[in-house]
Scaffold this motif. Structure first.
Motif, short mmCIF file in Angstrom:
data_model
loop_
_atom_site.label_atom_id
_atom_site.label_comp_id
_atom_site.label_asym_id
_atom_site.label_seq_id
_atom_site.Cartn_x
_atom_site.Cartn_y
_atom_site.Cartn_z
N ILE A 34 14.23 76.79 7.23
CA ILE A 34 12.82 77.09 7.47
C ILE A 34 12.20 75.86 8.12
CG2 ILE A 34 10.59 77.50 6.37
CD1 ILE A 34 12.02 79.14 4.27
N PRO A 35 11.52 76.04 9.27
CA PRO A 35 10.97 74.87 9.95
C PRO A 35 10.02 74.10 9.04
CG PRO A 35 10.69 76.87 11.26
CD PRO A 35 11.22 77.30 9.94
N ASN A 75 14.21 64.48 19.38
CA ASN A 75 13.36 65.65 19.18
C ASN A 75 11.90 65.24 19.30
OD1 ASN A 75 12.50 68.18 18.51
ND2 ASN A 75 13.72 68.34 16.66
N MET A 77 9.34 66.99 20.53
CA MET A 77 8.35 67.99 20.17
C MET A 77 8.03 67.90 18.68
SD MET A 77 6.86 69.75 22.37
CE MET A 77 6.18 71.15 21.48
N TYR A 81 4.38 67.40 15.05
CA TYR A 81 4.23 67.91 13.69
C TYR A 81 4.39 66.79 12.66
CZ TYR A 81 5.17 71.94 16.55
OH TYR A 81 5.12 72.86 17.54
N VAL A 114 2.78 67.14 -0.24
CA VAL A 114 2.03 68.38 -0.01
C VAL A 114 1.06 68.20 1.16
CG1 VAL A 114 0.31 69.93 -1.01
CG2 VAL A 114 2.28 69.25 -2.36
N ALA A 124 1.07 72.88 13.63
CA ALA A 124 1.83 74.01 14.14
C ALA A 124 0.90 75.16 14.49
CB ALA A 124 2.86 74.47 13.10
N VAL A 127 -0.82 74.19 17.79
CA VAL A 127 0.06 74.16 18.96
C VAL A 127 0.56 75.55 19.31
CG1 VAL A 127 2.27 73.33 19.83
CG2 VAL A 127 0.77 71.78 18.58
N MET A 128 1.00 76.30 18.29
CA MET A 128 1.64 77.59 18.55
C MET A 128 0.64 78.73 18.71
SD MET A 128 5.10 77.01 18.00
CE MET A 128 5.87 78.39 17.19
N GLN A 129 -0.59 78.56 18.25
CA GLN A 129 -1.61 79.62 18.35
C GLN A 129 -1.13 80.92 17.71
OE1 GLN A 129 -4.72 79.33 20.09
NE2 GLN A 129 -4.33 77.15 20.23
N LEU A 133 1.98 82.03 11.21
CA LEU A 133 2.75 80.87 10.73
C LEU A 133 2.29 80.45 9.35
CD1 LEU A 133 3.14 78.46 13.74
CD2 LEU A 133 4.86 79.85 12.62
N TYR A 136 4.38 80.63 6.21
CA TYR A 136 5.38 79.65 5.79
C TYR A 136 4.81 78.68 4.76
CZ TYR A 136 8.73 80.68 9.43
OH TYR A 136 9.66 81.28 10.22
N PRO B 81 17.55 70.44 19.50
CA PRO B 81 18.44 69.64 18.67
C PRO B 81 18.59 70.17 17.24
CG PRO B 81 16.66 68.29 19.62
CD PRO B 81 16.33 69.71 19.87
N THR B 84 16.95 75.21 14.05
CA THR B 84 16.43 75.89 12.86
C THR B 84 16.30 77.39 13.09
OG1 THR B 84 15.21 73.92 12.23
CG2 THR B 84 14.50 75.98 11.23
#
Lengths: 167, 121
Positions: A34-35, A75, A77, A81, A114, A124, A127-129, A133, A136, B81, B84
């Motif tokens: 899970i991201p 990484n 990107m 986050y 937390v 997230a 950025v992801m709109q 999300l 999660y 990378p 996930t």
């Protein structure tokens, strides 16, 4: 040795140790696909630093660790986050250290974790709109509590062992 | 004394997290899937009628390979990378989308578009 040089050296060693822990953790496969879920072992150093150094010194250690961590993991990107998570986490823990004494540092660590997940989530979402999300978030809260507890307890052991180091 | 207050806060957060997770995991599956790249819906697929196929979603030169098989959907390969999204496997819960954070890709169940289509057609 001048006090300033000593201080700088201590901070550099902490950053290097945090980075090494970070790189080693990269090699450990993550059982939770899970991201955003991660043990975050290098935060042992963050928690330790929060309780032993000034705010701007801790911020410097974390910022350098994040930037070099992005270089080593390749990484970039993920930097968005992790940086927003780390920022929120740091602000929260630097406030918490006024109320929570060093013997109960694991409490600050759990709340810090937390907050880190909360910052990640916010970044997230922006950025992801994609509002979905947020679903999660419960998983991140549970994993944040557990990971924060683990790193917090580790940081307490580190504190015990390092009592003599600074003398 | 203050420590107790913080421990209670942690307990509340933890329990809320567990309750939320159970809630999310038990949400029922739907048939229609939406693929969102960088905030834009690029494709809506009805899985119950979809044929098996594999296709690439590109974002700024990065590629995610999406696979549809037996009316299920997953990301079968990615050039990021951490991978996930690949490890998340098939899309199962209607409330937990497959996400690739580096490539801003989201695959999620959505409310059926059939009713809308039926009217517009």
């Amino acid at each position: 040795m001048s006090a300033r040089v000593r201080r700088l050296t201590e901070l550099s060693v902490l950053t290097a140790v945090a980075l090494i822990i970070f790189v080693i953790e990269l090699q450990i496969p993550n059982p939770f696909p899970i991201p955003g879920i991660k043990l975050g072992l290098s935060n042992i150093i963050t928690v330790y630093a929060v309780y032993h150094y000034k705010a701007h010194e801790v911020a410097a250690v974390v910022a350098v660790r994040l930037a070099l961590g992005a270089v080593f993991s390749g990484n970039f990107m993920a930097l968005i986050y992790s940086a927003s998570g780390a920022a929120l986490c740091l602000i929260g823990m630097l406030l918490l250290r006024r109320w929570i004494d060093e013997k109960h540092l694991w409490i600050a660590s759990v709340l810090g974790a937390v907050l880190h997940n909360t910052g990640q989530m916010a970044a997230a979402l922006i950025v992801m709109q994609t509002p979905q999300l947020i679903l999660y978030y419960p998983f991140l809260l549970v994993s944040g509590c557990l990971a924060g507890l683990f790193t917090g307890l580790c940081a307490q052991f580190v504190t015990l062992r390092l009592k003599n180091w600074k003398k | 004394m203050k420590n107790k207050v913080f421990i209670i806060i942690i307990a509340v957060i933890f329990i809320a997290g567990i309750v939320g997770s159970v809630f999310v995991l038990t949400a029922p599956q739907k048939n229609t899937v939406r693929i969102v790249s960088d905030g834009e819906v690029i494709e809506t697929i009805d899985l119950s009628t979809a044929e098996d196929r594999t296709f690439d979603v590109t974002y700024e030169g990065h590629v995610n390979t999406v696979e549809i098989q037996n009316h299920q959907i997953r990301v079968s390969d990615a050039d990021c990378p951490d991978k996930t999204c690949v490890n998340m496997g098939w899309l199962r819960s209607s409330s937990m989308p497959i996400v690739c954070l580096p490539h801003k890709l989201v695959i999620e169940f959505t409310d059926s578009v059939d009713s809308v289509d039926a009217v517009t057609r």
